[in-house]
Write a protein that holds these residues in place. Structure first.
Motif, short mmCIF file in Angstrom:
data_model
loop_
_atom_site.label_atom_id
_atom_site.label_comp_id
_atom_site.label_asym_id
_atom_site.label_seq_id
_atom_site.Cartn_x
_atom_site.Cartn_y
_atom_site.Cartn_z
N CYS A 355 1.19 -1.14 -0.01
CA CYS A 355 -0.08 -0.08 -0.29
C CYS A 355 1.12 1.48 0.16
N LEU A 356 0.64 2.67 -0.73
CA LEU A 356 0.81 3.29 -1.05
C LEU A 356 0.07 4.15 -0.33
N ALA A 357 -0.43 4.89 0.25
CA ALA A 357 -0.60 5.78 1.49
C ALA A 357 -0.33 7.29 1.55
N ASP A 358 -0.43 7.80 0.22
CA ASP A 358 -0.12 9.67 -0.11
C ASP A 358 -0.58 10.30 0.84
N PHE A 359 -0.18 11.07 1.46
CA PHE A 359 -0.53 12.60 2.48
C PHE A 359 -0.41 13.99 1.75
N GLY A 360 0.13 13.56 0.47
CA GLY A 360 0.01 15.28 -0.51
C GLY A 360 1.58 15.88 -0.05
N ASP A 361 1.98 15.58 0.95
CA ASP A 361 3.29 16.54 1.40
C ASP A 361 4.40 15.19 2.05
N GLY A 362 3.88 14.08 1.69
CA GLY A 362 4.44 12.51 2.46
C GLY A 362 3.31 11.62 2.56
N GLY A 363 3.80 10.67 3.11
CA GLY A 363 3.26 9.15 2.71
C GLY A 363 3.83 8.28 3.74
N GLN A 371 0.10 -10.84 3.31
CA GLN A 371 -1.33 -10.08 4.05
C GLN A 371 -1.43 -10.44 5.44
N ILE A 372 -2.08 -11.67 6.05
CA ILE A 372 -2.22 -12.09 7.05
C ILE A 372 -1.09 -12.59 8.25
N PRO A 373 -0.88 -12.18 9.21
CA PRO A 373 -0.02 -12.60 10.02
C PRO A 373 0.25 -13.91 10.94
N PRO A 374 0.96 -14.48 10.09
CA PRO A 374 3.12 -14.24 10.53
C PRO A 374 2.52 -14.21 9.52
N ARG A 375 4.27 -13.59 9.51
CA ARG A 375 4.85 -12.84 7.90
C ARG A 375 5.94 -12.96 7.32
N ASN A 376 6.79 -13.05 6.46
CA ASN A 376 8.36 -13.24 6.60
C ASN A 376 8.47 -11.75 6.21
N LEU A 377 7.33 -10.75 5.20
CA LEU A 377 8.60 -9.50 5.38
C LEU A 377 7.20 -8.87 6.60
N ASN A 378 7.80 -8.16 6.91
CA ASN A 378 6.82 -7.19 7.82
C ASN A 378 7.34 -5.43 7.84
N TRP A 379 6.76 -4.58 6.63
CA TRP A 379 7.95 -4.00 6.38
C TRP A 379 6.69 -2.22 6.19
N ALA A 380 7.14 -1.34 6.88
CA ALA A 380 6.72 -0.04 6.76
C ALA A 380 7.49 1.30 6.90
N ALA A 381 7.62 2.21 6.10
CA ALA A 381 8.33 3.34 6.16
C ALA A 381 7.87 4.32 5.55
N GLU A 382 8.25 5.76 5.54
CA GLU A 382 7.39 7.00 5.37
C GLU A 382 8.33 7.73 4.67
N GLY A 383 8.00 9.27 3.89
CA GLY A 383 8.45 9.50 3.68
C GLY A 383 8.05 10.34 2.42
N GLY A 384 8.44 11.41 2.27
CA GLY A 384 8.01 12.16 0.69
C GLY A 384 8.54 11.49 -0.83
N TRP A 385 8.80 10.76 -0.73
CA TRP A 385 9.15 9.70 -1.43
C TRP A 385 7.78 9.04 -1.80
N VAL A 386 6.32 8.35 -0.92
CA VAL A 386 5.76 7.87 -1.58
C VAL A 386 4.92 8.80 -1.93
N HIS A 387 4.73 9.31 -2.31
CA HIS A 387 4.03 10.50 -3.05
C HIS A 387 4.26 10.41 -4.16
N LEU A 388 5.57 10.48 -4.25
CA LEU A 388 6.48 10.91 -6.13
C LEU A 388 5.55 8.26 -6.03
#
Length: 425
Positions: A355-363, A371-388
């Motif tokens: 998922c990319l959740a855009d916040f207009g000036d970040g995200g 998708q359902i835990p437990p997971r092999n990969l469980n990652w989240a990050a934020e930044g202006g690059w999400v909008h781009l």
């Protein structure tokens, strides 16, 4: 000799991609026919931008008939009134019937606004679930901006799509600040989730911390474990529910503008068919996306029945994200090819989420595998690059639909737009 007919019911994000991929998989061995309610595809993830005036409708829509014709896929925009799986027949809205050998149900949901008094575009709140709603929401926002007041945004009990609610709340905040009227707009986020950032997935990475921090930074108050009792003109009545199900507090929230995501249910064309759907109208499917009763019926996307991640004080559904839908499409295409060869299907969807959740000036972006835990990969990050990244992906996806190209779409997003370097970091 008459070729088998593969009917695809629905031409949204899942149905359109399924048509292209199934046709590529079966070639000239079967006729592929798409039954859509309407003749255009629109890119649903861009609806929040339409609702705030950052996109025009025509920028996110694709006329389907010419694309389908180029790919030698049959197409009708009249829609289906009812599926008759025991007869291998679709009853169309114009009274005609389409008989099929295989059926792929990709209808998306029916929006259950009527389950809460006053909810929805015909009531007192806006919606971003469909481009029609998003256009109306944009008109309402322009009216609001001339005389601003409180805003309430969120997702009601039973909703299963939370990312766009967070996205719209943050985009509203960004736009209000650009117009220099944010100081006149108290904002409250109301959600059935047990905590901010649950997303129907019990969180992904540190979505709880990331999204709570965004709420605090943007001065957006929030109420979790929330059950919307009713909505009247300018007022939302909300019950805050304790873990034991008792009402812990009640809130009467005044608003001058509100967007609340509704609960979903199965569309009327399939709802109430014993053996095909569950009591909520969602299509039952095994690990191969095939219905256990009607073995020539497959389903993908939001219309598929998936149990919730776990027990919550207020009902919280599981989202069907684009990555998961793409995986379902591929599994169905390969399984249909096997069945045309006289084999039993063996392919299974991986059910990953991105998922990319855009916040207009970040995200905020996240990847969950599975998708359902437990997971092999469980990652989240934020930044202006999400909008781009989201802007780039919108152009990429719509361009692929215009060309009638099959997947991968979201797999490419995971690998290219987020990128291995950021993921490792």
């Amino acid at each position: 000799m008459t070729k088998p007919i593969i009917a695809i019911l629905g031409a949204g994000l899942g149905g359109a991609v399924a048509a292209f991929e199934i046709k590529a998989a079966v070639g000239s061995r079967a006729e592929v026919m798409v039954v859509s309610r309407g003749d255009t595809f629109h890119f649903v993830p861009s609806n929040p931008w339409v609702a705030i005036g950052w996109r025009r409708r025509d920028a996110i829509e694709v006329a389907l008939a010419p694309v389908m014709a180029r790919k030698k896929i049959g197409f009708t925009p009249v829609g289906a009134r009812r599926v008759h799986p025991s007869e291998n027949r679709l009853e169309l809205e114009d009274g005609e019937s389409l008989f099929y050998d295989y059926l792929v149900v990709a209808t998306g949901p029916e929006l259950a606004f009527d389950e809460i008094e006053g909810l929805g575009p015909d009531g007192f709140t806006q919606s971003i679930c469909h481009v029609d709603h998003a256009e109306k929401a944009a008109e309402a926002f322009e009216t609001f901006a001339r005389n601003p007041g409180p805003i309430v945004v969120g997702a009601v009990q039973g909703a299963s799509c939370y990312g766009p609610a967070y996205e719209f709340a943050m985009i509203l905040d960004t736009e209000l600040r650009r117009r220099k009227i944010r100081d006149r707009v108290p904002m409250t986020f109301v959600t059935a989730e047990p905590y901010v950032g649950h997303l129907g997935l019990d969180g992904v990475g540190d979505t709880k911390g990331l999204l709570e921090a965004e709420m605090r930074d943007r001065h957006i108050k929030f109420i979790t474990n929330a059950r919307v009792a009713k909505v009247t003109d300018g007022m939302m009545s909300v019950e805050e529910v304790a873990e034991d199900g008792a009402v812990r507090a009640t809130h009467d929230l005044p608003f001058a503008y509100s967007m609340m995501l509704p609960a979903f249910r199965g569309v009327s064309a399939v709802a109430g068919i014993e053996g095909l759907t569950n009591p909520r109208g969602f299509v039952l499917a095994d690990s191969h996306q095939r219905n256990p009763t009607y073995r020539n019926v497959f389903s993908l996307g939001v219309c598929v029945a998936i149990p919730p991640v776990g027990k919550t004080a207020v009902p919280v559904g599981v989202p069907k994200t684009g990555f998961m839908i793409e995986s379902m499409v591929t599994a169905i295409a390969e399984n249909l090819r096997q069945m045309l060869d006289g084999q039993e299907p063996t392919h299974e969807a991986t059910w990953n989420a991105i998922c990319l959740a855009d916040f207009g000036d970040g995200g905020v972006a996240f990847i969950a595998q599975p998708q359902i835990p437990p997971r092999n990969l469980n990652w989240a990050a934020e930044g202006g690059w999400v909008h781009l990244a989201k802007v780039g992906f919108e152009k990429y996806f719509i361009g692929k639909i215009k060309r009638g190209a099959s997947a991968p779409f979201y797999e490419k997003l995971a690998l290219d737009l987020i990128g291995a370097r950021k993921l490792k970091a």
